[in-house]
Write an enzyme that holds these catalytic residues in place. Structure first.
Site, PDB file in Angstrom:
ATOM      1  N   HIS A  63      27.816  10.689  31.582  1.00  0.00           N
ATOM      2  CA  HIS A  63      27.253  10.294  32.878  1.00  0.00           C
ATOM      3  C   HIS A  63      26.577   8.922  32.800  1.00  0.00           C
ATOM      4  O   HIS A  63      26.202   8.366  33.821  1.00  0.00           O
ATOM      5  CB  HIS A  63      26.331  11.379  33.461  1.00  0.00           C
ATOM      6  CG  HIS A  63      24.961  11.435  32.879  1.00  0.00           C
ATOM      7  ND1 HIS A  63      24.627  12.236  31.814  1.00  0.00           N
ATOM      8  CD2 HIS A  63      23.832  10.785  33.220  1.00  0.00           C
ATOM      9  CE1 HIS A  63      23.346  12.070  31.537  1.00  0.00           C
ATOM     10  NE2 HIS A  63      22.837  11.192  32.361  1.00  0.00           N
ATOM     11  N   ASP A 111      29.702  16.225  28.657  1.00  0.00           N
ATOM     12  CA  ASP A 111      28.972  14.994  28.991  1.00  0.00           C
ATOM     13  C   ASP A 111      28.802  14.168  27.709  1.00  0.00           C
ATOM     14  O   ASP A 111      27.714  14.115  27.131  1.00  0.00           O
ATOM     15  CB  ASP A 111      27.615  15.382  29.601  1.00  0.00           C
ATOM     16  CG  ASP A 111      26.904  14.200  30.229  1.00  0.00           C
ATOM     17  OD1 ASP A 111      27.497  13.109  30.288  1.00  0.00           O
ATOM     18  OD2 ASP A 111      25.740  14.368  30.647  1.00  0.00           O
ATOM     19  N   GLY A 205      16.500   8.154  31.972  1.00  0.00           N
ATOM     20  CA  GLY A 205      16.500   6.970  31.114  1.00  0.00           C
ATOM     21  C   GLY A 205      16.695   7.316  29.650  1.00  0.00           C
ATOM     22  O   GLY A 205      17.007   6.459  28.841  1.00  0.00           O
ATOM     23  N   SER A 207      18.874   9.656  28.828  1.00  0.00           N
ATOM     24  CA  SER A 207      20.250  10.159  28.768  1.00  0.00           C
ATOM     25  C   SER A 207      21.078   9.453  27.710  1.00  0.00           C
ATOM     26  O   SER A 207      20.975   8.236  27.549  1.00  0.00           O
ATOM     27  CB  SER A 207      20.940   9.954  30.116  1.00  0.00           C
ATOM     28  OG  SER A 207      20.424  10.866  31.043  1.00  0.00           O
ATOM     29  N   GLY A 208      21.898  10.215  27.035  1.00  0.00           N
ATOM     30  CA  GLY A 208      22.761   9.639  26.007  1.00  0.00           C
ATOM     31  C   GLY A 208      22.103   9.592  24.644  1.00  0.00           C
ATOM     32  O   GLY A 208      22.774   9.412  23.641  1.00  0.00           O
TER      33      GLY A 208
END
Ligand SMILES: *[C@@H]1O[C@H](CO)[C@@H](O)[C@H](O)[C@H]1NC(C)=O
Ligand SMILES: *[C@@H]1O[C@H](CO)[C@@H](O)[C@H](O)[C@H]1NC(C)=O
Ligand SMILES: *[C@@H]1O[C@H](CO)[C@@H](O)[C@H](O)[C@H]1NC(C)=O
Length: 287
Positions: A63, A111, A205, A207-208
């Site tokens: 995402h 994801d 923020g 994420s990942g």
């Protein structure tokens, strides 16, 4: 109590942090303690996190790919501070973005994306790859984990200037599914972490970025920051892409040096009847 940690190491060239000395949660990280943490910047603002897994590949969330651009995204490695000086930082561009073909933005399944850097990076004390949990890893409820990122420090708040680290326990999938049953279906290719009472979590923020577990001085990535209902709410743990479910896809996608896959396992020893009685007595007394 009657649990025993069993651990296998196959590759010793990943997951090493020479600077990591912190042990409590929810605080500024010391520079270099998470040398695989990357910050992805597009047009000067940090949009997502990621983790370095080889000298030329970064793991992040699918995402996040909508914020990424081959021309304009800068991958910051060895980065500690969003506003001040970063003497140990190296900046790279992205050559290729490979996202999981079955990523579903509505259910958040799969994801996960891999980013190939434009050139290999040289490892330093501040830039190192993390090991990945191999396919046969198991993470029981309560396993102590860490998550890091430059994301918001409160839900709807502002991003953090200094890299943040927080210690959160794994929430078993059955329990996590139950917490989220009114919101979404937590699938087996996801892993949850957080406190029942809330207060510690990853947020927008982050994420990942990586969810990690340490054993015998080696750090293993178990999850990729994916989603949650708000941040740090009670009975709404953070939900992560379960890295161990993607060993094959990651191995088949990555070119050059392969990442280090490590099995993380905890075996439950069978308790004798006597021990069980003792355990239940202790539990009821302390309640
Ligand atoms: C990595 O190190 C080699 C040898 O010291 C050097 O030639 C090269 O320029 C370095 N690469 C980067 C990206 O700094
Ligand atoms: C775990 O998987 C690795 C391959 O990734 C394999 O070599 C190892 O034998 C497996 N360990 C167990 C206990 O199944
Ligand atoms: C999971 O672990 C937490 C502590 O981290 C504990 O409060 C909870 O009761 C455990 N759940 C189960 C189902 O064991």
């Amino acid at each position: 109590m009657a649990h025993q940690w069993v651990f296998w190491i196959f590759v010793l060239t990943c997951g090493r942090s020479v600077k990591n000395v912190r042990i409590v949660g929810g605080q500024d990280a010391t520079p270099g303690s998470w040398p695989w943490q990357v910050a992805l910047f597009t047009f000067g603002s940090s949009s997502c996190g990621g983790s370095l897994i080889t000298n030329q590949w970064v793991l992040t969330a699918a995402h996040c790919s909508s914020f990424l651009d081959l021309l304009f995204t800068k991958v910051h490695l060895g980065h500690h501070n969003q506003l001040g000086l970063n003497p140990n930082a190296v900046t790279q561009t992205i050559e290729k973005i490979v996202c999981h073909p079955a990523h579903n933005p509505f259910t958040s399944e799969n994801d996960i994306c891999l980013l190939k850097l434009s050139a290999p990076v040289n490892f330093t004390d501040y830039i190192q790859p993390i090991c990945l949990a191999s396919g046969n890893s198991t993470f029981y409820n309560g396993t102590s984990s860490w998550v890091t990122g430059f994301g918001d420090t409160t839900d709807g708040g502002s991003p953090s200037n200094v890299l943040q680290e927080v210690n959160v326990p794994i929430v078993g999938n059955r329990e996590c599914k139950c917490y989220y049953k009114d919101v979404t279906d937590v699938k087996e290719n996801m892993i949850c972490a957080g406190l029942k009472a809330g207060g510690k979590d990853s947020c927008q923020g982050d994420s990942g970025g990586p969810l990690m577990i340490k054993k015998d001085s080696i750090w293993i990535q178990s999850g990729v920051v994916s989603f949650g209902d708000g941040c740090a709410l009670p009975m709404r743990p953070g939900v992560y892409t379960r890295v161990s479910c993607y060993q094959k896809w990651i191995s088949n996608t990555i070119t050059g040096t392969p990442p280090g896959f490590v099995a993380f396992m905890k075996t439950k020893l069978k308790l004798s009847i006597k021990e069980r009685i003792k355990t239940s007595k202790t539990t009821s007394k302390s309640n």
